[in-house]
Enzyme design. Structure first.
Site, mmCIF file in Angstrom:
data_model
loop_
_atom_site.group_PDB
_atom_site.id
_atom_site.type_symbol
_atom_site.label_atom_id
_atom_site.label_comp_id
_atom_site.label_asym_id
_atom_site.label_seq_id
_atom_site.Cartn_x
_atom_site.Cartn_y
_atom_site.Cartn_z
ATOM 1 N N TYR A 275 14.284 32.142 4.363
ATOM 2 C CA TYR A 275 13.078 32.875 4.755
ATOM 3 C C TYR A 275 13.095 33.208 6.236
ATOM 4 O O TYR A 275 13.543 32.395 7.050
ATOM 5 C CB TYR A 275 11.844 32.009 4.499
ATOM 6 C CG TYR A 275 11.491 31.856 3.045
ATOM 7 C CD1 TYR A 275 11.079 32.969 2.297
ATOM 8 C CD2 TYR A 275 11.540 30.612 2.435
ATOM 9 C CE1 TYR A 275 10.735 32.815 0.970
ATOM 10 C CE2 TYR A 275 11.191 30.465 1.108
ATOM 11 C CZ TYR A 275 10.786 31.573 0.370
ATOM 12 O OH TYR A 275 10.449 31.422 -0.925
ATOM 13 N N LYS B 211 0.839 -1.204 0.000
ATOM 14 C CA LYS B 211 0.000 0.000 0.000
ATOM 15 C C LYS B 211 0.870 1.249 0.000
ATOM 16 O O LYS B 211 2.059 1.181 0.305
ATOM 17 C CB LYS B 211 -0.908 -0.022 1.223
ATOM 18 C CG LYS B 211 -0.114 -0.020 2.527
ATOM 19 C CD LYS B 211 -0.981 -0.287 3.730
ATOM 20 C CE LYS B 211 -0.153 -0.263 4.994
ATOM 21 N NZ LYS B 211 -0.863 -0.774 6.148
#
Ligand SMILES: *Cc1c(COP(=O)(O)O)cnc(C)c1O
Length: 818
Positions: free
Chosen positions: A713, A488
């Site tokens: 940033y 999965k």
């Protein structure tokens, strides 16, 4: 010439009990993997049981055209009438005996290489260095095991004048067998590191075991650094040749100095100073280069000649890489060695790919010493025929000259440039393409055209490691317990059909995906084995049935919905029932079992293949009492269902950690998830499991910072003392979470752990590399077997599952297999 290996001769050599359906068979090839058949007529299949039970593959091998088998299980001796069966006690031993016989037919120098690291590199380099003077037979890739060595020795024939084999052992007692079959005349010891220390009680024991290989050798080449604790008289070899950076030695390294991307080395040898240039920068290549240098000198080459040859060494990549190509193609890139045996291996890998039906080979001229071009291209043509390729593109004057030998769709070009010039007019679409060429053809230019443009961050998936993890868990299972492999979430982030393909080959019993779409994608790429879907939404029922996927039914609504969806004529459609024993996520509650049973008893359109439940804390001692409670509850419920249902089904509850921690809970099947990918918090690190995924990126810029500068940033990063930073191409959009910013996360550059600096950006982040010699283009490891996903998970307080599955789909996956 009389054939040497008739089936009867082999039967006599192996003291096997023969059951012969065709006593005139002649054997050319030994096969241990039913998929890798080159010439089925002349192949002898060994049903080895070291890794898998080889007897389970007899039918596959037969379907591939093989008619000769060595087996140890007597019940198969008459399985196919038109075939030969040689029954022996021990199939692996038989393989080794046959190899030994072949080895003893030749009186040529045999160089054998062992050590913990560097064996394959040293072998391939010695091949490059000596190929001018000898017709060399060598181990293909890294065939150095109890099985790989015999297959290598089997290739020796009358044309060869020198042999180079590598040998590796993982536990005490194995080397004796290899020494007896290789019978080396020259022994070369490479780096003795910590690798594979598990199988030995001490490093001295490990060393002594390795040295057994050279017991009968004339010449032994080694570094005293790696034979510490042993007296000179305990070392093998009538003549010894040592090299060392710190000890007295025949070749005493005085200094190693980097010059651009090379390393200049000076050494004292026979009373004077000599030099060489190794065209690599990394430590391992330098050491392996020195070992090759020592070997050339020990074999009597003049220092100047040795230097000239060493300078021309080329990098070798020991693995086949599978990449995503343009127009739904898959590209296998293999342009490091261009000889028949590596071509055969690469074609086998090509044939393992089921995702595209069409298979194309782009091949350059090959150089095989000791063979006429006629014979060489004849052999290649027959190899290609046996492998059922659809198309050949030949590049180079020689292969073009023999165009008439090839009876498939072909196109020829005189040079790589001619192919590239013609590229815009060519059609490559939905096919698997093997790109294989000799170095000088520079086929990397072709693979670049064929592969999708990438972003320099890649996740490498080691398919060998995955197989080995599967074997590890299989060895922990009680007899008869089946395996369901969880693929999965894009196989926990590691890929889809590439992984499923390997698991299908290893005869796992079930695959499990989360959603129908994932299952459909697997079906479309040739996965035919049973697939369970854990979240089968009603909107996907139609596709589920169309693609023969098996839904997990987890409550009364979905059960009723699926039954009423199925057409009247449908009979015994396979389904799986999930029981909630404590997870409280999906699953039938104990109170619903009565209703469940009354529906099942009258529903013959479905058949319950399995009933299962999921443990909530099988990896954690603190929850052991609850785990036992879940297991007991599950056993009670399945007992009730079995009594009422009137037929049997598979019961399963164990996930990865439960396999070793709760062996009683293995029941009829286990569901292995994260363990396949190399993690199991129930096991101590590096015990039995191998790392499957490596995430790498590259340095795109290096900057020097002043003490007042800030990084990124929000001006979050700074180096108060000044320093150097490197920008790398991975950010939170790739799955490298923002929590790793401000020094929380670390990466490896040139073997050194360096912290992030400033915030993680969307596509990039910055590292503090102050004091390190870092250049643009340097490789940066985000995680691998040293800096593990578990380490990363701890840094930001999450679990390995999340780190793995977070890696974005835009990060290219490259699959490799050695
Ligand atoms: C994911 C999953 C597993 C596998 O768990 P691991 O801990 O990764 O082995 C098993 N069973 C179910 C129902 C799952 O969803």
């Amino acid at each position: 010439m009389e054939p040497i290996y008739t089936i009867q001769h082999i039967a006599a050599l192996l003291k096997a009990v023969p059951f012969l359906g065709n006593s005139s068979a002649v054997i050319d090839n030994l096969v241990i993997d039913s998929r890798t058949v080159i010439d089925p007529d002349g192949s002898l299949f060994f049903a080895l049981s070291a890794q898998r039970n080889g007897h389970e593959y007899l039918k596959d091998a037969y379907e591939h055209g093989i008619r000769n088998f060595v087996i140890s299980d007597k019940k198969y001796t008459t399985l196919f009438k038109d075939s030969n069966f040689l029954w022996v006690e021990n199939v692996q031993l038989a393989l080794q005996q046959l190899a030994k016989y072949n080895r003893e037919r030749f009186k040529i120098p045999v160089l054998a290489i062992t050590g913990s690291n560097g064996k394959t590199m040293v072998k391939e380099w010695l091949y490059q260095l000596l190929a001018n003077d000898y017709n060399i037979v060598r181990s293909p890739k890294s065939y150095n095991s109890q099985i790989g060595v015999p297959l290598s020795l089997w290739q020796m024939n009358e044309a060869h004048t020198l042999a180079i084999f590598e040998a590796g052992v993982s536990k005490n007692g194995e080397m004796q067998a290899l020494a007896e079959i290789i019978q080396p005349t020259v022994g070369i010891l490479t780096n003795i590191g910590e690798a594979h220390a598990e199988g030995f009680s001490s490093s001295k024991e490990k060393l002594l075991e390795k040295l057994k290989l050279f017991a009968g050798a004339e010449l032994f080449i080694y570094a005293p650094e790696y034979t510490q604790g042993l007296q000179e008289k305990d070392l093998p070899g009538k003549i010894k040749f040592s090299w060392s950076t710190s000890h007295h030695a025949d070749l005493k390294i005085l200094f190693v100095e980097p010059i651009d991307d090379k390393n200049y080395i000076r050494a004292a040898y026979k009373g004077s100073e000599i030099e060489c240039l190794i065209p690599f920068r990394d430590k391992a290549s330098v050491e392996n280069g020195i070992i090759c240098w020592a070997t050339l000198l020990a074999l009597g080459y003049h220092p100047e000649e040795a230097d000239q040859r060493l300078e021309k060494l080329t990098r070798i990549s020991m693995r086949l890489e599978l990449k995503t190509g343009i127009n739904q193609c898959s590209i296998i890139d293999d342009s490091y060695s261009a000889d028949i045996s590596s071509l055969a291996i690469a074609l086998d890998f090509l044939n393992l790919q089921n995702q595209q039906l069409k298979k194309t080979l782009i091949l350059s001229d090959l150089y095989e010493t000791g063979k006429s071009n006629d014979a060489l291209y004849e052999e290649i043509a027959s190899l290609i025929r046996q492998k059922h390729l659809n198309r050949l593109i030949g590049i180079g004057p020689s292969i073009s000259e023999f165009a008439r030998f090839f009876d498939l769709e072909t196109k020829f070009y005189s040079s790589t440039q001619a192919f590239i010039d013609d590229f815009p007019g060519q059609h490559f679409n939905n096919e698997t393409i093997l790109v294989k060429g000799a170095r000088k053809f520079e086929f990397e230019r072709i693979s670049k055209l064929l592969t999708q443009k990438i972003h320099d961050t890649v996740m490498e998936i080691d398919l060998n490691a995955l197989s080995s993890n599967l074997r590890f868990y299989k060895s922990k299972l009680r007899p008869g317990v089946k395996v369901m492999a969880m693929v999965k979430a894009f196989s926990y982030g590691s890929g889809s059909f590439e992984i499923a393909n390997v698991l299908q080959y290893h005869k796992v019993d079930y695959l499990t995906v989360a959603y129908a779409d994932e299952g459909i994608a697997l079906r479309k790429t040739g996965i035919t084995m049973p697939i369970m879907v854990m979240s089968p939404e009603p909107s996907a029922f139609e596709a589920i049935v169309k693609y023969k996927l098996e839904p997990e039914l987890y409550n009364l609504d979905i059960l009723k919905g699926f039954i009423s969806f199925l057409p009247d004529h449908e009979y015994e459609y396979p389904v799986h029932l999930k029981i909630d024993t404590g997870m409280h996520r999906l699953g039938f509650e104990e109170t619903e079992i009565g209703d469940l049973l009354s529906i099942l008893k009258v529903a013959d359109s479905i058949k319950v293949m399995s009933v299962f439940s999921h443990l909530v804390g099988s990896d954690d001692e603190q929850h052991d009492e609850f785990t036992h409670h879940q297991i007991n509850r599950f056993l009670n419920i399945t007992k009730t269902i079995a009594a009422e249902l009137g037929y049997s089904f598979i019961r399963h509850i164990a996930n990865t950690s439960a396999i070793t921690r709760f062996p009683d809970a293995q029941l009829d099947m286990v569901r292995i998830g994260i363990g396949l990918y190399g993690f199991d918090s129930a096991l101590s690190p590096h015990k039995g499991l191998h790392t499957v995924a490596t995430l790498k990126t590259t340095v795109t810029q290096v900057k020097n910072l002043n003490p007042t500068d800030t990084v990124g940033y929000g001006r979050k990063g700074a180096l108060p003392e000044g320093g150097t930073i490197a920008t790398v191409k991975i950010g939170y959009a790739d799955g490298y979470r923002r929590e790793f910013g401000q020094g929380v996360g670390k990466m490896l550059i040139r073997g050194k752990l360096v912290p992030t600096i400033g915030s993680i950006c969307m596509d990039m982040c910055m590292l503090d590399v102050t004091g390190l010699d870092v250049k643009i283009g340097d490789e940066v490891i985000v995680f691998n077997d040293q800096l593990t996903i578990s380490d990363l998970a701890k840094q930001i307080n999450t679990i390995p599952y999340e780190i793995l599955t977070n890696i974005s789909q835009r990060v290219k996956r490259i699959y490799f297999y050695e």
